[in-house]
Design a protein around this motif. Sequence first.
Motif, PDB file in Angstrom:
ATOM      1  N   UNK A  32      19.834  86.497  -5.647  1.00  0.00           N
ATOM      2  CA  UNK A  32      21.199  86.091  -5.929  1.00  0.00           C
ATOM      3  C   UNK A  32      22.257  86.498  -4.938  1.00  0.00           C
ATOM      4  N   UNK A  33      22.300  87.771  -4.560  1.00  0.00           N
ATOM      5  CA  UNK A  33      23.500  88.205  -3.833  1.00  0.00           C
ATOM      6  C   UNK A  33      23.310  89.406  -2.908  1.00  0.00           C
ATOM      7  N   UNK A  34      22.096  89.682  -2.443  1.00  0.00           N
ATOM      8  CA  UNK A  34      21.903  90.884  -1.635  1.00  0.00           C
ATOM      9  C   UNK A  34      22.578  90.818  -0.272  1.00  0.00           C
ATOM     10  N   UNK A  35      22.835  89.609   0.268  1.00  0.00           N
ATOM     11  CA  UNK A  35      23.556  89.525   1.543  1.00  0.00           C
ATOM     12  C   UNK A  35      24.978  90.055   1.377  1.00  0.00           C
ATOM     13  N   UNK A  36      25.601  89.779   0.247  1.00  0.00           N
ATOM     14  CA  UNK A  36      26.930  90.327  -0.025  1.00  0.00           C
ATOM     15  C   UNK A  36      26.866  91.841  -0.184  1.00  0.00           C
ATOM     16  N   UNK A  37      25.825  92.320  -0.865  1.00  0.00           N
ATOM     17  CA  UNK A  37      25.691  93.763  -1.077  1.00  0.00           C
ATOM     18  C   UNK A  37      25.498  94.481   0.251  1.00  0.00           C
ATOM     19  N   UNK A  38      24.737  93.887   1.174  1.00  0.00           N
ATOM     20  CA  UNK A  38      24.581  94.485   2.512  1.00  0.00           C
ATOM     21  C   UNK A  38      25.929  94.593   3.210  1.00  0.00           C
ATOM     22  N   UNK A  39      26.762  93.568   3.094  1.00  0.00           N
ATOM     23  CA  UNK A  39      28.088  93.620   3.710  1.00  0.00           C
ATOM     24  C   UNK A  39      28.931  94.732   3.094  1.00  0.00           C
ATOM     25  N   UNK A  40      28.819  94.904   1.794  1.00  0.00           N
ATOM     26  CA  UNK A  40      29.608  95.942   1.127  1.00  0.00           C
ATOM     27  C   UNK A  40      29.158  97.340   1.547  1.00  0.00           C
ATOM     28  N   UNK A  41      27.865  97.580   1.571  1.00  0.00           N
ATOM     29  CA  UNK A  41      27.414  98.922   1.965  1.00  0.00           C
ATOM     30  C   UNK A  41      27.722  99.187   3.432  1.00  0.00           C
ATOM     31  N   UNK A  42      27.675  98.152   4.278  1.00  0.00           N
ATOM     32  CA  UNK A  42      28.081  98.304   5.677  1.00  0.00           C
ATOM     33  C   UNK A  42      29.515  98.805   5.785  1.00  0.00           C
ATOM     34  N   UNK A 175      34.554  91.353 -13.027  1.00  0.00           N
ATOM     35  CA  UNK A 175      33.120  91.116 -13.171  1.00  0.00           C
ATOM     36  C   UNK A 175      32.813  89.857 -12.360  1.00  0.00           C
ATOM     37  N   UNK A 176      31.879  89.973 -11.423  1.00  0.00           N
ATOM     38  CA  UNK A 176      31.504  88.872 -10.532  1.00  0.00           C
ATOM     39  C   UNK A 176      30.122  88.377 -10.932  1.00  0.00           C
ATOM     40  N   UNK A 177      30.035  87.091 -11.252  1.00  0.00           N
ATOM     41  CA  UNK A 177      28.787  86.501 -11.732  1.00  0.00           C
ATOM     42  C   UNK A 177      28.152  85.679 -10.614  1.00  0.00           C
ATOM     43  N   UNK A 178      26.985  86.105 -10.154  1.00  0.00           N
ATOM     44  CA  UNK A 178      26.238  85.368  -9.132  1.00  0.00           C
ATOM     45  C   UNK A 178      25.437  84.256  -9.800  1.00  0.00           C
ATOM     46  N   UNK A 179      25.152  83.204  -9.051  1.00  0.00           N
ATOM     47  CA  UNK A 179      24.339  82.119  -9.575  1.00  0.00           C
ATOM     48  C   UNK A 179      25.076  81.201 -10.529  1.00  0.00           C
ATOM     49  N   UNK A 240      27.796  83.975  -0.007  1.00  0.00           N
ATOM     50  CA  UNK A 240      27.280  84.188  -1.357  1.00  0.00           C
ATOM     51  C   UNK A 240      28.412  83.899  -2.327  1.00  0.00           C
ATOM     52  N   UNK A 241      28.160  83.052  -3.308  1.00  0.00           N
ATOM     53  CA  UNK A 241      29.200  82.624  -4.244  1.00  0.00           C
ATOM     54  C   UNK A 241      29.174  83.446  -5.524  1.00  0.00           C
ATOM     55  N   UNK A 242      30.352  83.630  -6.096  1.00  0.00           N
ATOM     56  CA  UNK A 242      30.502  84.329  -7.374  1.00  0.00           C
ATOM     57  C   UNK A 242      31.558  83.620  -8.221  1.00  0.00           C
ATOM     58  N   UNK A 243      31.373  83.676  -9.532  1.00  0.00           N
ATOM     59  CA  UNK A 243      32.433  83.328 -10.459  1.00  0.00           C
ATOM     60  C   UNK A 243      33.088  84.639 -10.859  1.00  0.00           C
ATOM     61  N   UNK A 244      34.374  84.768 -10.578  1.00  0.00           N
ATOM     62  CA  UNK A 244      35.050  86.055 -10.751  1.00  0.00           C
ATOM     63  C   UNK A 244      35.902  86.059 -12.006  1.00  0.00           C
ATOM     64  N   UNK A 245      35.659  87.052 -12.863  1.00  0.00           N
ATOM     65  CA  UNK A 245      36.462  87.279 -14.053  1.00  0.00           C
ATOM     66  C   UNK A 245      37.284  88.542 -13.847  1.00  0.00           C
TER      67      UNK A 245
END
Length: 247
Positions: A32-42, A175-179, A240-245
């Motif tokens: 779902x979203x590990x490319x975004x998570x890599x950017x965040x930890x970077x 809350x960010x919803x992937x997929x 990576x797309x998310x629906x953001x609440x």
Amino acid sequence: MTEPTPAQLQPLPDDWQRALAVVAHPDDLEYGCSAAIAAWTDAGREVAYVLASRGEAGIDTVDPATCGPLREREQRAGAAAVGVRTVEFLDHRDGVIEYGIGLRRDIAAAIRRHRPELVVTLNHRDTWGGVAWNTPDHVAVGRATLDAAGDAGNRWIFPELTERGLAPWNGVRWVAVAGSSTPTHAVDASAGLERAVASLLEHRAYIEALTDEDPEAYARGFLTSTAEATGQRFGGRPAVAFELFSR
């Protein structure tokens, strides 16, 4: 007749320091979203993973007693590939996770422990884009996570958590919803895409049971095509797309 141009996705807010990703199974985040998570930890942000199950029912040819520890190892390796060191399992039973008070309590407890500003989860709706049926586990965990983000801040909901030393945490801002089939925001995947591929490849036993395709070709093809399709709504950059609440 010309098809309407899809609305462009907005950049996900980045004025936060801690995120908690809550999903049902090993590999949910890698798909779902590990490319975004890599950017965040970077960028020096803290990200922790909480999984409702160990994925023990996920490989037909491997019995659950063997499969659970195998998939846990693959998940920890997949998380490490994108800079995530904290991976926790709630030990709900894979395949029959039930939405309800127990699941909400467990996720609220995790939110109180980790005190995130951003919570990430997976598609909680009945279908994927109206064309494929979602699994009950994804629906239950996604919905419970959205609810638990509020539960975590209310001292009168699950007071037993306070008695266990888990003080209320009302600091979840999004809350960010992937997929999601109705995304609103996105994260640039350019820098994290190679590590996302490496992260998904750590689930080799699962992938080899799922497809006869070469695992690397499968992982790279899936993640690249998804990121490029999202990028059409994000200035042409893989994303990576998310629906953001907001909360």
